[in-house]
Design a protein around this motif. Sequence first.
Motif, short mmCIF file in Angstrom:
data_model
loop_
_atom_site.label_atom_id
_atom_site.label_comp_id
_atom_site.label_asym_id
_atom_site.label_seq_id
_atom_site.Cartn_x
_atom_site.Cartn_y
_atom_site.Cartn_z
N ILE A 114 -1.33 -35.56 -40.61
CA ILE A 114 -0.60 -36.78 -40.23
C ILE A 114 0.37 -37.19 -41.34
O ILE A 114 1.49 -37.61 -41.08
N GLY A 115 -0.06 -37.05 -42.59
CA GLY A 115 0.81 -37.39 -43.72
C GLY A 115 2.05 -36.51 -43.77
O GLY A 115 3.17 -37.00 -43.94
N ILE A 116 1.85 -35.21 -43.63
CA ILE A 116 2.98 -34.27 -43.66
C ILE A 116 3.93 -34.53 -42.50
O ILE A 116 5.15 -34.59 -42.68
N ILE A 117 3.38 -34.69 -41.31
CA ILE A 117 4.22 -34.92 -40.12
C ILE A 117 4.91 -36.28 -40.23
O ILE A 117 6.09 -36.42 -39.86
N GLY A 118 4.22 -37.29 -40.74
CA GLY A 118 4.83 -38.62 -40.88
C GLY A 118 6.01 -38.61 -41.84
O GLY A 118 7.07 -39.18 -41.55
N ILE A 119 5.83 -37.96 -42.99
CA ILE A 119 6.91 -37.90 -43.98
C ILE A 119 8.08 -37.08 -43.45
O ILE A 119 9.24 -37.51 -43.53
N SER A 120 7.80 -35.90 -42.91
CA SER A 120 8.90 -35.06 -42.41
C SER A 120 9.57 -35.69 -41.19
O SER A 120 10.79 -35.57 -41.01
N GLY A 121 8.81 -36.39 -40.35
CA GLY A 121 9.40 -37.08 -39.21
C GLY A 121 10.32 -38.20 -39.64
O GLY A 121 11.41 -38.40 -39.07
N THR A 122 9.91 -38.95 -40.65
CA THR A 122 10.76 -40.02 -41.17
C THR A 122 12.05 -39.46 -41.75
O THR A 122 13.14 -40.00 -41.51
N VAL A 138 11.28 -34.00 -32.68
CA VAL A 138 9.96 -34.56 -32.37
C VAL A 138 9.06 -33.50 -31.75
O VAL A 138 7.88 -33.38 -32.11
N ILE A 139 9.60 -32.70 -30.85
CA ILE A 139 8.81 -31.62 -30.24
C ILE A 139 8.39 -30.59 -31.29
O ILE A 139 7.24 -30.13 -31.30
N ALA A 140 9.32 -30.24 -32.19
CA ALA A 140 8.98 -29.28 -33.25
C ALA A 140 7.90 -29.83 -34.17
O ALA A 140 6.99 -29.10 -34.59
N LEU A 141 7.95 -31.13 -34.46
CA LEU A 141 6.92 -31.73 -35.32
C LEU A 141 5.57 -31.77 -34.62
O LEU A 141 4.52 -31.59 -35.26
N MET A 142 5.57 -31.99 -33.30
CA MET A 142 4.29 -31.96 -32.57
C MET A 142 3.68 -30.57 -32.58
O MET A 142 2.47 -30.41 -32.75
N ILE A 143 4.52 -29.55 -32.41
CA ILE A 143 4.03 -28.16 -32.46
C ILE A 143 3.52 -27.84 -33.86
O ILE A 143 2.46 -27.20 -34.02
N LEU A 144 4.23 -28.30 -34.90
CA LEU A 144 3.79 -28.07 -36.28
C LEU A 144 2.45 -28.76 -36.55
O LEU A 144 1.57 -28.18 -37.20
N ALA A 201 0.14 -29.38 -34.32
CA ALA A 201 -0.90 -28.62 -33.61
C ALA A 201 -1.27 -27.35 -34.39
O ALA A 201 -2.45 -27.01 -34.50
N ILE A 202 -0.28 -26.68 -34.94
CA ILE A 202 -0.53 -25.45 -35.70
C ILE A 202 -1.36 -25.76 -36.95
O ILE A 202 -2.34 -25.05 -37.26
N MET A 203 -0.99 -26.82 -37.66
CA MET A 203 -1.73 -27.17 -38.88
C MET A 203 -3.16 -27.62 -38.55
O MET A 203 -4.10 -27.28 -39.27
N TYR A 204 -3.32 -28.36 -37.47
CA TYR A 204 -4.65 -28.84 -37.09
C TYR A 204 -5.55 -27.69 -36.65
O TYR A 204 -6.72 -27.64 -37.01
#
Length: 112
Positions: free
Chosen positions: A54-62, A33-39, A41-44
């Motif tokens: 949000i789509g990329i993070i949502g899919i990879s988080g799932t 979860v922390i790695a996805l939040m950092i990712l 932030a980097i993409m944004y």
Amino acid sequence: MSNSVYQINKGINQSIEFRGLKAQYIWYLGGGVIALMILFAIMYIAGLPSLICIGIIGISGTLWVLKIYKMSHQYGEFGMMKALAKRQIPKAVKSQSRKIFMNFSKNTPNEK
């Protein structure tokens, strides 16, 4: 004299469990979860549109959550460590010469 009522803690020496996740898998999920939040932030910050981020993070988080739950149910508390240790055991020990088996008694240092 009055009687005291004591509660018994029956969870002593049991591993931590949170919603089906056991032991170290809780930490793996938290790290993901922390790695996805950092990712995110980097993409944004890089300028990608927020809906794509949000789509990329949502899919990879799932996918990450599903993978962690699968590993938790498949291996259990210590099974993954045992599986990783079992991989490091060699299938066979090979020797190119028989010298180590020959004259073994002559090579001992405390022989009289």
